[in-house]
Design a protein around this motif. Sequence first.
Motif, PDB file in Angstrom:
ATOM      1  N   LEU A 119      76.134   2.903 -40.029  1.00 50.35           N
ATOM      2  CA  LEU A 119      75.630   1.506 -39.187  1.00 50.35           C
ATOM      3  C   LEU A 119      75.056   0.486 -39.744  1.00 50.35           C
ATOM      4  CD1 LEU A 119      74.593   3.726 -36.362  1.00 50.35           C
ATOM      5  CD2 LEU A 119      76.651   2.731 -36.362  1.00 50.35           C
ATOM      6  N   HIS A 120      76.028  -0.503 -39.771  1.00 51.68           N
ATOM      7  CA  HIS A 120      74.980  -1.397 -39.982  1.00 51.68           C
ATOM      8  C   HIS A 120      74.058  -2.227 -38.648  1.00 51.68           C
ATOM      9  CE1 HIS A 120      76.105  -1.839 -43.912  1.00 51.68           C
ATOM     10  NE2 HIS A 120      77.334  -0.969 -43.445  1.00 51.68           N
ATOM     11  N   LEU A 121      73.494  -2.971 -39.488  1.00 51.44           N
ATOM     12  CA  LEU A 121      72.349  -3.195 -37.422  1.00 51.44           C
ATOM     13  C   LEU A 121      71.982  -5.392 -38.352  1.00 51.44           C
ATOM     14  CD1 LEU A 121      71.831  -2.778 -34.743  1.00 51.44           C
ATOM     15  CD2 LEU A 121      69.285  -2.346 -35.767  1.00 51.44           C
ATOM     16  N   GLU A 122      72.410  -6.224 -37.512  1.00 51.04           N
ATOM     17  CA  GLU A 122      71.962  -7.351 -38.131  1.00 51.04           C
ATOM     18  C   GLU A 122      71.264  -8.266 -37.238  1.00 51.04           C
ATOM     19  OE1 GLU A 122      74.616 -10.519 -41.692  1.00 51.04           O
ATOM     20  OE2 GLU A 122      75.235  -8.278 -40.572  1.00 51.04           O
TER      21      GLU A 122
END
Lengths: 257, 257
Positions: free
Chosen positions: B55-58
């Motif tokens: 999971l990526h969070l920006e």
Amino acid sequence: MAKRPLILVTNDDGITAPGLRTLISVMHKLGDVVVVAPDSPQSAMGHAITINSTLHLEKVTIDGKQPEYSCSGTPADCVKLAVNEILDRRPDICVSGINHGSNSSINVIYSGTMSAALEAGIEGIPAIGFSLLDYNWNANFEHCKSFVEIITREVLSHGLADGVVLNVNIPNLEKKAIKGVKVCRQARANWKEEFDKRTNPMGREYYWLTGKFVNMDNGEDTDEWALANGYVSVVPVQFDLTAHHTIRSINTWKLND
Amino acid sequence: MAKRPLILVTNDDGITAPGLRTLISVMHKLGDVVVVAPDSPQSAMGHAITINSTLHLEKVTIDGKQPEYSCSGTPADCVKLAVNEILDRRPDICVSGINHGSNSSINVIYSGTMSAALEAGIEGIPAIGFSLLDYNWNANFEHCKSFVEIITREVLSHGLADGVVLNVNIPNLEKKAIKGVKVCRQARANWKEEFDKRTNPMGREYYWLTGKFVNMDNGEDTDEWALANGYVSVVPVQFDLTAHHTIRSINTWKLND
């Protein structure tokens, strides 16, 4: 039933999963089997359906004893395609699984296995999701067979109430250690998430979702209690999600000017 | 509440969706807003979670009035990440939407919008999913604002019963044509699928899932009735899926030798 029942078999671990193969082997004793299952694992897909991309369906031969179709979509897609495009009559029952891993208590919400069973239920077909409490691909499903057979026979003979499917979980124990089958309610439990935060070789952060299962429910009528005490759990599950008991109280709010 | 409430805002149409922007604008009147939403549309994802990939969070800036995070995962992932990784205290409420399209009756099962609300509910956070009966990206959300505000204020003031979240659907009508807000049960309805079978340029067959919505429920206490008659529908939704009323009857079956 004069004719042999028509049995639709699906799962969420994918068409080659050993749990599915076990389920198929039991279903041959009970009726005519058609398999429509995802071409790749779809665990934790919840009740996803494919509306923004195309679906592919391929007739495949895996053990040659029944027609089998491999589908590019989710478990719910498999059931929709089976009922609308593949089968020339309505199946008498749909069985999903045997899942590699538990779908007890709150896991029912995240479960692809149960999503397939619910989709069949929405189509008006009696349906059961089966799961074994062992996540291993090479889990031993031998002891599941007699429970799967008994429960499926009972559903074929009694039917299921309108809007209800069954969520069956089987302990990872030797056959003789299992005390029997218990009809249960869904335990109140959840996952305490723990995100594992890492940095990739390019320096960008990312997460893995992990967590601990927490059962907050002390009831002895729950699926968690049954499984912890050596029973197979059977929970009747509905897709009318209305919390009917709360309507009266919400009707006291000032929702209109 | 002495402090301004902390409000978690999410959706399933993606972080740039006009429905989300409308929801954010209303929430600024009620509390401190944090947005955690999918980086791309996640409609019909059901209650999917991301366990087999990263999971990526920006942190992103879209309108600059509140912290916003764009997440590579599903709506349920957004809520889990918000609660466990982003927020330094528990949100007082989670609102999801405003969805571009209906989530009434059986659509609750397939809905990413409601999946986010349910995930918050599972975490013990009062939650509401809002949907407008208009699938267009450029739908007019203006008339939704006062209903969203009233319903959110009532939930902040009364709380919600344990294990319950709200599914709110708003008709695609002018404000003055809407008769009010009705607390309802989920109508018994389903989709009659119609697969559109095509052949690709390489000669391979594929399908598009399409279908017609069929309401089989004549009740005047349902969400479908309310929406067809010019009301905003509010359905309390639970994630205990147990069909309690069927346990007694299933207990008469021969499930044990």
